[in-house]
Write an enzyme that holds these catalytic residues in place. Structure first.
Site, PDB file in Angstrom:
ATOM      1  N   ASP A 134     -20.885  69.914 -36.936  1.00  0.00           N
ATOM      2  CA  ASP A 134     -19.908  69.509 -36.287  1.00  0.00           C
ATOM      3  C   ASP A 134     -20.574  69.222 -34.274  1.00  0.00           C
ATOM      4  O   ASP A 134     -19.823  68.592 -33.277  1.00  0.00           O
ATOM      5  CB  ASP A 134     -19.179  71.096 -35.411  1.00  0.00           C
ATOM      6  CG  ASP A 134     -18.234  71.876 -37.111  1.00  0.00           C
ATOM      7  OD1 ASP A 134     -18.309  70.593 -37.704  1.00  0.00           O
ATOM      8  OD2 ASP A 134     -17.268  72.659 -36.435  1.00  0.00           O
ATOM      9  N   ARG A 169      -2.352  47.588 -43.796  1.00  0.00           N
ATOM     10  CA  ARG A 169      -1.616  49.442 -43.527  1.00  0.00           C
ATOM     11  C   ARG A 169      -2.283  50.149 -42.535  1.00  0.00           C
ATOM     12  O   ARG A 169      -3.175  49.638 -42.164  1.00  0.00           O
ATOM     13  CB  ARG A 169      -2.139  50.136 -44.508  1.00  0.00           C
ATOM     14  CG  ARG A 169      -1.537  49.476 -46.052  1.00  0.00           C
ATOM     15  CD  ARG A 169      -1.752  50.871 -47.420  1.00  0.00           C
ATOM     16  NE  ARG A 169      -0.905  49.973 -48.459  1.00  0.00           N
ATOM     17  CZ  ARG A 169      -1.315  50.865 -49.802  1.00  0.00           C
ATOM     18  NH1 ARG A 169      -2.902  51.188 -49.702  1.00  0.00           N
ATOM     19  NH2 ARG A 169      -0.132  50.623 -50.481  1.00  0.00           N
ATOM     20  N   MET A 176     -13.203  65.959 -39.769  1.00  0.00           N
ATOM     21  CA  MET A 176     -13.851  67.029 -39.306  1.00  0.00           C
ATOM     22  C   MET A 176     -14.170  67.777 -38.599  1.00  0.00           C
ATOM     23  O   MET A 176     -14.441  66.834 -37.360  1.00  0.00           O
ATOM     24  CB  MET A 176     -14.688  68.118 -40.286  1.00  0.00           C
ATOM     25  CG  MET A 176     -14.803  68.514 -42.287  1.00  0.00           C
ATOM     26  SD  MET A 176     -15.641  69.279 -42.701  1.00  0.00           S
ATOM     27  CE  MET A 176     -14.774  69.453 -44.420  1.00  0.00           C
ATOM     28  N   ARG A 178     -13.250  71.319 -36.711  1.00  0.00           N
ATOM     29  CA  ARG A 178     -12.529  72.558 -35.941  1.00  0.00           C
ATOM     30  C   ARG A 178     -11.891  72.304 -35.013  1.00  0.00           C
ATOM     31  O   ARG A 178     -11.799  71.137 -34.691  1.00  0.00           O
ATOM     32  CB  ARG A 178     -14.069  73.743 -35.832  1.00  0.00           C
ATOM     33  CG  ARG A 178     -13.897  73.984 -37.046  1.00  0.00           C
ATOM     34  CD  ARG A 178     -14.943  75.506 -36.741  1.00  0.00           C
ATOM     35  NE  ARG A 178     -15.201  76.121 -37.885  1.00  0.00           N
ATOM     36  CZ  ARG A 178     -16.086  77.085 -37.596  1.00  0.00           C
ATOM     37  NH1 ARG A 178     -16.084  78.035 -36.670  1.00  0.00           N
ATOM     38  NH2 ARG A 178     -16.433  77.898 -38.846  1.00  0.00           N
ATOM     39  N   GLU A 230      -9.155  66.749 -36.535  1.00  0.00           N
ATOM     40  CA  GLU A 230      -9.120  67.752 -37.638  1.00  0.00           C
ATOM     41  C   GLU A 230      -7.716  69.249 -37.004  1.00  0.00           C
ATOM     42  O   GLU A 230      -7.406  69.268 -36.859  1.00  0.00           O
ATOM     43  CB  GLU A 230      -9.657  68.584 -38.931  1.00  0.00           C
ATOM     44  CG  GLU A 230     -10.325  69.409 -38.308  1.00  0.00           C
ATOM     45  CD  GLU A 230     -11.552  70.160 -39.375  1.00  0.00           C
ATOM     46  OE1 GLU A 230     -11.535  69.943 -40.893  1.00  0.00           O
ATOM     47  OE2 GLU A 230     -12.152  70.939 -39.459  1.00  0.00           O
ATOM     48  N   ARG A 297      -1.133  55.607 -44.416  1.00  0.00           N
ATOM     49  CA  ARG A 297      -1.302  56.643 -45.925  1.00  0.00           C
ATOM     50  C   ARG A 297      -2.570  57.403 -44.927  1.00  0.00           C
ATOM     51  O   ARG A 297      -3.599  56.933 -43.497  1.00  0.00           O
ATOM     52  CB  ARG A 297      -2.382  55.860 -46.306  1.00  0.00           C
ATOM     53  CG  ARG A 297      -1.951  54.574 -47.048  1.00  0.00           C
ATOM     54  CD  ARG A 297      -0.979  55.599 -48.996  1.00  0.00           C
ATOM     55  NE  ARG A 297      -0.376  54.421 -49.352  1.00  0.00           N
ATOM     56  CZ  ARG A 297       0.577  53.898 -49.168  1.00  0.00           C
ATOM     57  NH1 ARG A 297       1.175  53.684 -48.324  1.00  0.00           N
ATOM     58  NH2 ARG A 297       1.847  53.256 -49.772  1.00  0.00           N
ATOM     59  N   ARG A 306     -20.233  66.742 -45.458  1.00  0.00           N
ATOM     60  CA  ARG A 306     -21.180  67.435 -45.422  1.00  0.00           C
ATOM     61  C   ARG A 306     -21.943  66.906 -46.965  1.00  0.00           C
ATOM     62  O   ARG A 306     -23.624  67.968 -46.714  1.00  0.00           O
ATOM     63  CB  ARG A 306     -20.856  68.857 -45.345  1.00  0.00           C
ATOM     64  CG  ARG A 306     -20.317  69.292 -44.491  1.00  0.00           C
ATOM     65  CD  ARG A 306     -20.216  70.287 -44.409  1.00  0.00           C
ATOM     66  NE  ARG A 306     -20.466  71.351 -44.944  1.00  0.00           N
ATOM     67  CZ  ARG A 306     -18.437  72.415 -45.819  1.00  0.00           C
ATOM     68  NH1 ARG A 306     -17.897  72.453 -44.472  1.00  0.00           N
ATOM     69  NH2 ARG A 306     -19.390  73.491 -46.201  1.00  0.00           N
TER      70      ARG A 306
HETATM   71  O1  F6P Z   1     -18.640  73.903 -39.685  1.00  0.00           O
HETATM   72  C1  F6P Z   1     -18.510  73.257 -40.093  1.00  0.00           C
HETATM   73  C2  F6P Z   1     -17.072  72.861 -41.010  1.00  0.00           C
HETATM   74  O2  F6P Z   1     -17.856  71.828 -41.915  1.00  0.00           O
HETATM   75  C3  F6P Z   1     -16.148  72.084 -39.844  1.00  0.00           C
HETATM   76  O3  F6P Z   1     -15.728  71.235 -39.197  1.00  0.00           O
HETATM   77  C4  F6P Z   1     -14.914  72.531 -40.836  1.00  0.00           C
HETATM   78  O4  F6P Z   1     -13.492  72.706 -40.148  1.00  0.00           O
HETATM   79  C5  F6P Z   1     -15.154  73.589 -41.658  1.00  0.00           C
HETATM   80  O5  F6P Z   1     -17.054  73.522 -41.287  1.00  0.00           O
HETATM   81  C6  F6P Z   1     -14.650  73.214 -43.203  1.00  0.00           C
HETATM   82  O6  F6P Z   1     -15.236  74.897 -44.120  1.00  0.00           O
HETATM   83  P1  F6P Z   1     -14.859  75.261 -45.153  1.00  0.00           P
HETATM   84  O7  F6P Z   1     -16.413  74.649 -45.893  1.00  0.00           O
HETATM   85  O8  F6P Z   1     -15.389  76.557 -45.222  1.00  0.00           O
HETATM   86  O9  F6P Z   1     -13.653  74.517 -45.395  1.00  0.00           O
END
Ligand code: F6P
Length: 382
Positions: A134, A169, A176, A178, A230, A297, A306
């Site tokens: 993040d 589309r 991701m 947070r 997100e 979509r 990750r």
């Molecule tokens: O903090 C890293 C992160 O990948 C965030 O971007 C994401 O909201 C969260 O972890 C997801 O966590 P988990 O792997 O517990 O679903």
């Protein structure tokens, strides 16, 4: 105090480059004649005595491999505890039982806040290392893992354009991060996304999404990529006025993780946006007037961001962080963490490092995003 044995743990979400840090530590530790022990599954492993020996001869080129060989978890030792001080002292006692002289904790703000408390309440021999895709840690310009995740998201959006183009589309891509927008902002700009929504600038559905889509379709664009964090959310006026499928309550009632962070992914903002856009007859009409059937979509990139091997930047940053963290152990500079400032690895107090950071309104990325979105349709207006 002579350091004979060090412990290494990785906590929080996994992240490309974790193994690179571990390898950087092991290289230096081996050279200094210090034994390394892996504490498994983050803080859970320290509480439950889950350890493995780390023998460098068995881990050639560990820095090239994704994930973490030490496993990870979001265990929060302070959850439900009455006294942080007692928990911190218990954790230090656990280190003593394992005959570990110093600990290097690799994690984000949650994991490092435990490391900080151990130093504050129990003068523990702990060094921190900032990790998170993040990139939301204040004490460092970049955390390792960030650029690998940016590249993955950018590639995913690049690739999506061919299918978006073929079907004419709208794709809403959920990214991701947070409550921080770095991943979405950087990958969105990199991939040339057409609308980029980040938590730092709460959006108006009407102005920032629907109007832009209308202007784009009128300027001749037949497909559109919307990159959304997100954690991006509408401003309160737009939430009240424009949204039919969610209300403020939906956001307030989100479940939380063990550290109290709302689980933003549970909101599934990309699906909400698709649902809301599908309800807009005026938008569909504008598309039809331009010869395009409105089809929308959502794609949640989720944990693919990750996944896989770290890129070269993160491999090298990870190794540099690991080396620097081990040097701090050798110098006895506990209570600190390593950080990247400019291109230099620096040392900062853990108390500074655990603070969060967000994209600021004066960031050139904000201006770039706004220009990128606006100038393309403006320059083609008939
Ligand atoms: O903090 C890293 C992160 O990948 C965030 O971007 C994401 O909201 C969260 O972890 C997801 O966590 P988990 O792997 O517990 O679903």
């Amino acid at each position: 105090m002579t350091i004979k044995k060090i412990g290494i743990l990785t906590g929080g979400g996994d992240c490309p480059g974790l193994n690179s840090v571990i390898y950087g530590i092991m290289l230096k530790a081996y050279d200094a004649g210090i034994e390394c022990v892996g504490i498994l599954k983050g803080w859970k492993g320290l509480i439950e005595n889950l350890t493995i020996p780390l023998n460098i001869a068995e881990h050639d080129d560990l820095h090239t491999i994704g994930g973490t060989i030490l496993y990870t978890s979001r265990t929060n030792p302070f959850k439900g505890a009455e006294s942080k001080e007692e928990v911190a002292k218990d954790l230090v006692n656990k280190l003593d039982e394992l005959e570990i002289d110093a600990l290097i904790a690799i994690g984000g703000d949650d994991t490092l806040s435990v490391a900080e408390a151990m130093c504050k309440y129990a003068k523990a021999n702990v060094i921190g290392c900032p990790k998170t895709i993040d990139n939301d840690l204040a004490g460092t310009h970049y955390t390792f893992g960030f650029w690998s995740a940016v590249q993955l998201a950018s590639n995913a959006m690049d690739n999506l354009t061919t299918t978006a183009k073929s079907h004419q589309r709208v794709f809403v891509v959920e990214i991701m991060g947070r409550d921080a927008g770095f991943l979405t902002m950087y990958s969105g700009i990199s991939a040339g996304a057409d609308i980029i929504l980040v938590p730092e600038t709460p959006f108006s559905l009407e102005k920032d999404v629907i109007d832009v889509l209308k202007k784009r379709v009128n300027a001749g664009y037949k497909y559109h990529i919307i990159a959304t964090s997100e954690g991006a959310y509408p401003n309160s006026e737009s939430l009240k006025k424009d949204f039919k499928t969610i209300s403020k309550e939906t956001i307030d009632k989100l479940p939380k993780d063990t550290y109290g962070n709302p689980l933003l992914a549970k909101l599934n903002i990309s699906k909400i946006l698709v649902d809301e856009l599908n309800l807009r007859e005026d938008l569909k009409k504008e598309f039809q007037n331009n010869g395009v059937d409105f089809e929308c979509r959502s794609v949640v990139l989720g944990h693919t961001m990750r996944a896989g091997t770290p890129n070269s930047f993160d491999r090298i940053l990870g190794l540099r962080f690991g080396l620097a963290a081990m040097n701090l152990v050798l110098e006895g500079k506990f209570g600190n963490m390593v950080s990247l400032l400019g291109n230099k690895i620096e040392t900062i107090p853990l108390s500074e490092g655990v603070k969060k950071k967000y994209i600021t309104s004066d960031s050139d990325k904000m201006e770039l995003r706004d220009l990128l979105v606006k100038i393309r349709y403006l320059s083609k207006q008939k």
